[in-house]
Motif scaffolding. Structure first.
Motif, short mmCIF file in Angstrom:
data_model
loop_
_atom_site.label_atom_id
_atom_site.label_comp_id
_atom_site.label_asym_id
_atom_site.label_seq_id
_atom_site.Cartn_x
_atom_site.Cartn_y
_atom_site.Cartn_z
N GLY A 66 -4.71 -9.34 -14.45
CA GLY A 66 -3.72 -9.21 -13.35
C GLY A 66 -4.17 -8.41 -11.95
O GLY A 66 -3.72 -8.54 -10.96
N ILE A 67 -5.01 -7.47 -12.36
CA ILE A 67 -5.60 -6.68 -11.42
C ILE A 67 -7.09 -6.96 -11.12
O ILE A 67 -8.02 -7.30 -11.97
CB ILE A 67 -5.48 -5.07 -12.03
N PRO A 68 -7.33 -7.20 -9.62
CA PRO A 68 -8.82 -7.82 -9.31
C PRO A 68 -9.41 -6.37 -9.18
O PRO A 68 -9.01 -5.35 -9.11
CB PRO A 68 -8.43 -8.52 -8.19
N LEU A 69 -10.91 -6.84 -9.15
CA LEU A 69 -11.80 -5.89 -8.75
C LEU A 69 -12.26 -5.81 -7.51
O LEU A 69 -12.43 -6.97 -6.74
CB LEU A 69 -13.03 -5.82 -9.66
N PHE A 70 -12.55 -4.61 -6.57
CA PHE A 70 -12.75 -4.73 -5.34
C PHE A 70 -13.94 -3.67 -5.12
O PHE A 70 -14.02 -2.54 -5.52
CB PHE A 70 -11.64 -4.12 -4.51
N ASP A 100 -10.90 -11.44 -11.19
CA ASP A 100 -11.04 -11.76 -9.77
C ASP A 100 -11.89 -10.73 -9.28
O ASP A 100 -11.45 -9.57 -9.18
CB ASP A 100 -9.62 -11.93 -9.02
N VAL A 101 -12.73 -10.80 -8.20
CA VAL A 101 -13.86 -10.09 -7.59
C VAL A 101 -13.68 -10.37 -5.99
O VAL A 101 -13.80 -11.40 -5.55
CB VAL A 101 -15.09 -10.16 -8.29
N GLY A 138 -2.37 -11.54 -4.66
CA GLY A 138 -0.85 -11.64 -5.13
C GLY A 138 -0.70 -10.43 -6.20
O GLY A 138 0.45 -10.51 -6.65
N ALA A 139 -1.80 -9.55 -6.30
CA ALA A 139 -1.60 -8.40 -7.27
C ALA A 139 -0.82 -7.41 -6.60
O ALA A 139 -0.44 -7.28 -5.40
CB ALA A 139 -2.86 -8.02 -7.65
N GLU A 140 -0.07 -6.52 -7.62
CA GLU A 140 0.57 -5.35 -7.16
C GLU A 140 -0.46 -4.10 -7.12
O GLU A 140 0.15 -3.14 -6.21
CB GLU A 140 1.64 -5.18 -8.16
N GLU A 141 -1.40 -4.36 -7.83
CA GLU A 141 -2.27 -3.07 -7.63
C GLU A 141 -3.93 -3.32 -7.75
O GLU A 141 -3.94 -4.74 -7.87
CB GLU A 141 -2.18 -2.08 -9.22
N ILE A 142 -4.60 -2.68 -7.53
CA ILE A 142 -6.00 -3.12 -7.34
C ILE A 142 -7.03 -2.17 -8.13
O ILE A 142 -6.64 -0.58 -8.44
CB ILE A 142 -6.68 -3.18 -5.86
#
Length: 357
Positions: A66-70, A100-101, A138-142
């Motif tokens: 649920g948390i993507p990578l930036f 998700d990246v 749409g995530a709450e954190e990253i």
């Protein structure tokens, strides 16, 4: 009359494989004359753009977290080293694993960008891009992932961020500039004022890309030059040549460094080491690594000739994170990204900290 040749037994007869040599030289000629290889082949879409910078999204094939990578990369080089080639791509490796990246590509600054400082890059570009990525996903954190100088920038940002950063991952990251990877005379010149960066920037506006390339050549020699010698001997190996051409393109494809940003980098970090001392300011904000409470992963490479372990390790004692991991891996500064190791280490650590679905 027979002639006795002294020491003839010390020199074995020269064996020439004419067919192999002809193939080698033929391929060498092709390497030097063929169009540049295609890079950045993982599918992506543009999410946001500001000036020269672009935020890219690499959609996951089967979402598992649920948390993507930036990703935040260095200002010195172009970030396609993270998407080097099929099956040798950090980004592809992570999207295939269910992440998700997002990647912030800083772009190539022009003369008109000479007054962009690190504070502007962080506050106006990075912060906004992170907000866009959170909204887009749409995530709450990253999870913020910084590589090389991108790790330094990511750490500075994380210490003043208001955005919900669940995890911070930094690899081959320079934090403590007490030790310098370049020639000792360079650092001595910086600290004594014999090397005047301000005058150079006042003349050029930006640090020219040719200067950036020359700097890396000097710091990494003779390794930087030995790859040409190796090519002469392995030009007949198609797999090696393909990798060599991609790597050669990246190492010579430097970008100018925005003048004001380099001024701050050289004076505040290289010279004064203010990040470690807790004296760094970004605009009107005080940068204190103790403000970082995100889960932290620090990755160092044992064979790194650009960022020694001693530059990275101090961050472990400077942050307030309760969950923090330090991992020393057997790799070089760049090979960490090219061998699949980086994606594997990130996946192993982040998979349990990224809200598995």
């Amino acid at each position: 009359m027979a002639v006795d040749i002294p020491f003839k037994d010390l020199f074995p007869p020269l064996e020439i494989d004419s067919e192999k040599d002809m193939k080698r030289w033929k391929h060498l000629f092709q390497v030097l004359n063929e169009p540049e290889p295609k890079i950045g082949q993982t599918p992506r879409t543009e999410v946001w753009r500001k000036n020269k910078s672009v935020l890219w999204h690499y959609p996951v094939k089967q979402k598992k977290y649920g948390i993507p990578l930036f990703f935040v990369y260095s200002l010195f080089n172009k970030p396609y080293i993270l998407d080097f080639a099929p099956k040798a791509s950090v980004i592809e490796g992570l999207t295939n694993r269910g992440f998700d990246v997002y990647l912030l590509d800083w772009g190539t600054p022009g003369y008109e960008d000479k007054n962009i400082g690190l504070d502007t890059y962080i506050e106006k570009y990075l912060r906004t891009a992170v907000k866009r990525a959170i909204r887009h996903s749409g995530a709450e954190e990253i999870t913020v992932v910084g590589y090389c100088l991108g790790g330094t920038i990511a750490s500075i940002y994380a210490s003043i961020a208001e955005e919900p950063i669940k995890n911070l991952i930094v690899a081959t990251v320079p934090i403590d500039f007490t030790e310098f990877a370049g020639p000792d005379k360079w650092m001595e010149g910086f600290r004594k004022g014999d090397i005047n960066i301000d005058r150079l920037i006042d003349v050029y506006g930006n640090i020219p890309s040719t200067y950036v390339e020359a700097m890396f050549r000097a710091v990494s020699s003779p390794i930087y030059f030995s790859n040409y010698t190796t090519l002469l001997h392995r030009a007949h190996e198609a797999k090696y040549v393909d990798k060599w051409r991609r790597m050669n393109k990246w190492t010579t494809d430097q970008v100018p460094f925005a003048g004001e940003a380099f001024r701050q980098l050289a004076n505040n970090l290289f010279k004064e080491n203010k990040l470690v001392k807790g004296e760094l300011m970004m605009g009107n904000k005080h940068v204190d690594l103790k403000n970082i409470k995100s889960n932290l992963l620090v990755i160092s490479s044992s064979n790194d000739n650009l960022v020694p372990e001693s530059q990275s390790l101090p961050i472990m004692d400077l942050v307030s994170s309760e969950d923090k991991t330090y991992k020393l891996v057997e790799a070089g500064h760049v090979s960490l990204a090219l061998t699949g190791l980086f994606a594997a280490v990130v996946n192993e650590w982040a998979s349990t900290r990224s809200n598995p679905l």
